[in-house]
Design a protein around this motif. Sequence first.
Motif, PDB file in Angstrom:
ATOM      1  N   PHE A 137      14.118   2.107 -11.235  1.00  0.00           N
ATOM      2  CA  PHE A 137      13.752   1.079 -10.252  1.00  0.00           C
ATOM      3  C   PHE A 137      14.938   0.238  -9.800  1.00  0.00           C
ATOM      4  N   GLY A 138      16.144   0.762  -9.938  1.00  0.00           N
ATOM      5  CA  GLY A 138      17.307   0.205  -9.258  1.00  0.00           C
ATOM      6  C   GLY A 138      18.002  -0.979  -9.885  1.00  0.00           C
ATOM      7  N   TYR A 139      17.331  -1.710 -10.756  1.00  0.00           N
ATOM      8  CA  TYR A 139      17.902  -2.941 -11.293  1.00  0.00           C
ATOM      9  C   TYR A 139      17.274  -3.225 -12.652  1.00  0.00           C
ATOM     10  N   PRO A 140      18.054  -3.661 -13.622  1.00  0.00           N
ATOM     11  CA  PRO A 140      19.491  -3.883 -13.574  1.00  0.00           C
ATOM     12  C   PRO A 140      20.264  -2.609 -13.921  1.00  0.00           C
ATOM     13  N   THR A 141      21.502  -2.541 -13.477  1.00  0.00           N
ATOM     14  CA  THR A 141      22.363  -1.444 -13.897  1.00  0.00           C
ATOM     15  C   THR A 141      22.930  -1.784 -15.276  1.00  0.00           C
ATOM     16  N   GLY A 142      23.463  -0.785 -15.933  1.00  0.00           N
ATOM     17  CA  GLY A 142      24.089  -1.020 -17.236  1.00  0.00           C
ATOM     18  C   GLY A 142      23.125  -1.205 -18.380  1.00  0.00           C
ATOM     19  N   VAL A 143      21.866  -0.769 -18.221  1.00  0.00           N
ATOM     20  CA  VAL A 143      20.898  -0.824 -19.313  1.00  0.00           C
ATOM     21  C   VAL A 143      20.136   0.505 -19.363  1.00  0.00           C
ATOM     22  N   GLY A 144      20.172   1.131 -20.514  1.00  0.00           N
ATOM     23  CA  GLY A 144      19.413   2.348 -20.743  1.00  0.00           C
ATOM     24  C   GLY A 144      18.657   2.218 -22.042  1.00  0.00           C
ATOM     25  N   TYR A 202      20.632  -9.176 -23.455  1.00  0.00           N
ATOM     26  CA  TYR A 202      19.371  -9.929 -23.544  1.00  0.00           C
ATOM     27  C   TYR A 202      18.993 -10.623 -22.242  1.00  0.00           C
ATOM     28  N   LEU A 203      19.967 -10.919 -21.394  1.00  0.00           N
ATOM     29  CA  LEU A 203      19.641 -11.548 -20.115  1.00  0.00           C
ATOM     30  C   LEU A 203      18.923 -10.576 -19.178  1.00  0.00           C
ATOM     31  N   ALA A 204      19.188  -9.286 -19.322  1.00  0.00           N
ATOM     32  CA  ALA A 204      18.625  -8.294 -18.408  1.00  0.00           C
ATOM     33  C   ALA A 204      17.256  -7.794 -18.836  1.00  0.00           C
ATOM     34  N   LEU A 205      16.923  -7.901 -20.110  1.00  0.00           N
ATOM     35  CA  LEU A 205      15.720  -7.251 -20.613  1.00  0.00           C
ATOM     36  C   LEU A 205      14.412  -7.755 -20.001  1.00  0.00           C
ATOM     37  N   PRO A 206      14.277  -9.046 -19.652  1.00  0.00           N
ATOM     38  CA  PRO A 206      13.042  -9.451 -18.970  1.00  0.00           C
ATOM     39  C   PRO A 206      12.816  -8.692 -17.661  1.00  0.00           C
ATOM     40  N   ALA A 207      13.901  -8.323 -16.982  1.00  0.00           N
ATOM     41  CA  ALA A 207      13.773  -7.563 -15.742  1.00  0.00           C
ATOM     42  C   ALA A 207      13.273  -6.144 -16.005  1.00  0.00           C
ATOM     43  N   ILE A 208      13.529  -5.623 -17.203  1.00  0.00           N
ATOM     44  CA  ILE A 208      13.039  -4.290 -17.557  1.00  0.00           C
ATOM     45  C   ILE A 208      11.510  -4.308 -17.599  1.00  0.00           C
ATOM     46  N   THR A 209      10.971  -5.303 -18.269  1.00  0.00           N
ATOM     47  CA  THR A 209       9.516  -5.418 -18.360  1.00  0.00           C
ATOM     48  C   THR A 209       8.894  -5.528 -16.973  1.00  0.00           C
TER      49      THR A 209
END
Length: 593
Positions: free
Chosen positions: A337-344, A395-402
Amino acid sequence: MGNTSSTLPPDHHPFQHPRRLRSEALKTSSRTPRSLRLKIPAFLHRPTSTRTHPSASEELHSERSSSDVGSPYDDASNVDTSSIETRASISPDYERFLAAFPEYALTASLDILRSTELTRLDKPESETYVDYMGGSLFPERLVKWHSGFLQDNILGNTHSISSSSQLSARHASEARKAVLDFFDAPADQYTVVFTSSTTAAIKLVAESFPFGSTSSLILPADAHNSVHGIRCFAKHNGSQIHYLPTLPRGGVLPDEVMRFLESRSSSEQALDAAPSLFVLTGQSNISNSKTPLSLFKNAKESGLYTLLDAAALAPTSIISLQKTPVDAVAISFYKMFGYPTGVGALIVRKDFLELLSKNRPWFAGGTVDVVQVPGSIVSLAEELHERFEDGTINYLALPAITEGLQTLKPLLPMLPLRLSSLTLWLVKALEDIKHPSGVPCVQILSRTPSSRLTKIGEQSDVGSVISLLFHDPQGNILPLSFISYCAFKHRISLRTGCMCNPGGAATLLGINSYMDALTEGATLRELESHAGRELGVVRISLGLGSNFNDVQRVIQFAEFISDEFERQKAWTDWMNLRDREELGPCCNTASRA
């Protein structure tokens, strides 16, 4: 065999921007029955304010969890789409497309997504994006939501015990639960290790797998270099490496794989062997082949541990680890879904992760409980996933994953129907384009759908990737760097090269003999010199935001290449710039794979 992509040029678009087609939604014509009009998921018309996030203390005591992720059909309501329908008049081409694929109207929710969350794609002089295999495009609401959340909350390093750290840890936990839910992975059997990418997730397995002199690594030839890289660890430990043969149009032959597994399981030597690893690519990023995930069951019955590279498969296909109990699955969220990059992430069975943890070659901050210094004693972290998350997670990006998974999940069942329709239309149109000499302008190399989908929820036997070559009127292959240059000038964002998949590219191009003749230290320049041309393909890939207008722009681009006058003019400009060495990296000879 390299890898380049076209990007947005600064100067004038050579094409007149085509008249904006009416968004492929709902009442496309008086002949479209009301039964084809689909309700729109609620998230597409939620309030857009980004300042609605609870404070840290409120978040810590809220009841939100991954169970809030809706099913593909719930939480929907009707919305007024009249403003969308009247934005542009319907074109004759679109009328013909709808007559050929009336079921396309069932995917109306994706048109709402396009018109409300991907508005940048339809601005005047915008770029036509057909590189979804390289990376998906993020819904604008996702970025606004995440920005507002970060502005309204204080998040701290998860390795502390402060309130801000607890908030970060809570959202990390929610993200893990959301991932497990999305992939239908039982929480008592699986956990999630957050990584920087699919590649990093695969490497975690590769470097920790207990390869031995009697182990085997079994993997497909049509796979990403990140999968091929596993062989370095296997070779270092003296393990055998078995490549599954590739069919002429990529992928693997399931019957041959099953015969190989049966012969292996009946071998007495295999019974006494050290642990072995069986790896499959869910979907090839160049040949468009999908591998039957049922093969993992046969591999498990043969005593093999299993790993699925799902980077290309997960963005448009439903994967159930309840139905296909793979030991480990590697993904990247920006592909989905395009965002965020750098998280797998590595979605992994706990018993398999326990095995890997005994063989990890090192430890780092966050992965341990006690370390003897000086000394040699190391006690690993109690939580299995923490043993593999080196340093501090993002940890700043993980809420966007959900939030991103909640956005994608209700749309995922529609994507195969929509994309297979667009792919079939595009392939037929490209194959029909001829030079005045009668020579086809385009040669399709990748697999295309073998059957037509008619219902939401059906899964296609292939993806939505088209790998092709352009030919001149004499049938000679036009250089990839020339096609990249033309795409650059026409604001078409596509990709050329081998897509980091040398096995799949060699098979599609029929140059496996060149691969066999490679010697240590060989370079791409030498390989292309031997072949007498640039090596690789032109790749068009559709995804979450694709619509009929994008496909028509690609068809127009191919028609431009078939136009003798226009092509020769572009060729002269390209040659002059190349001679003056003024071409950017996207238009030079293909770069590293």
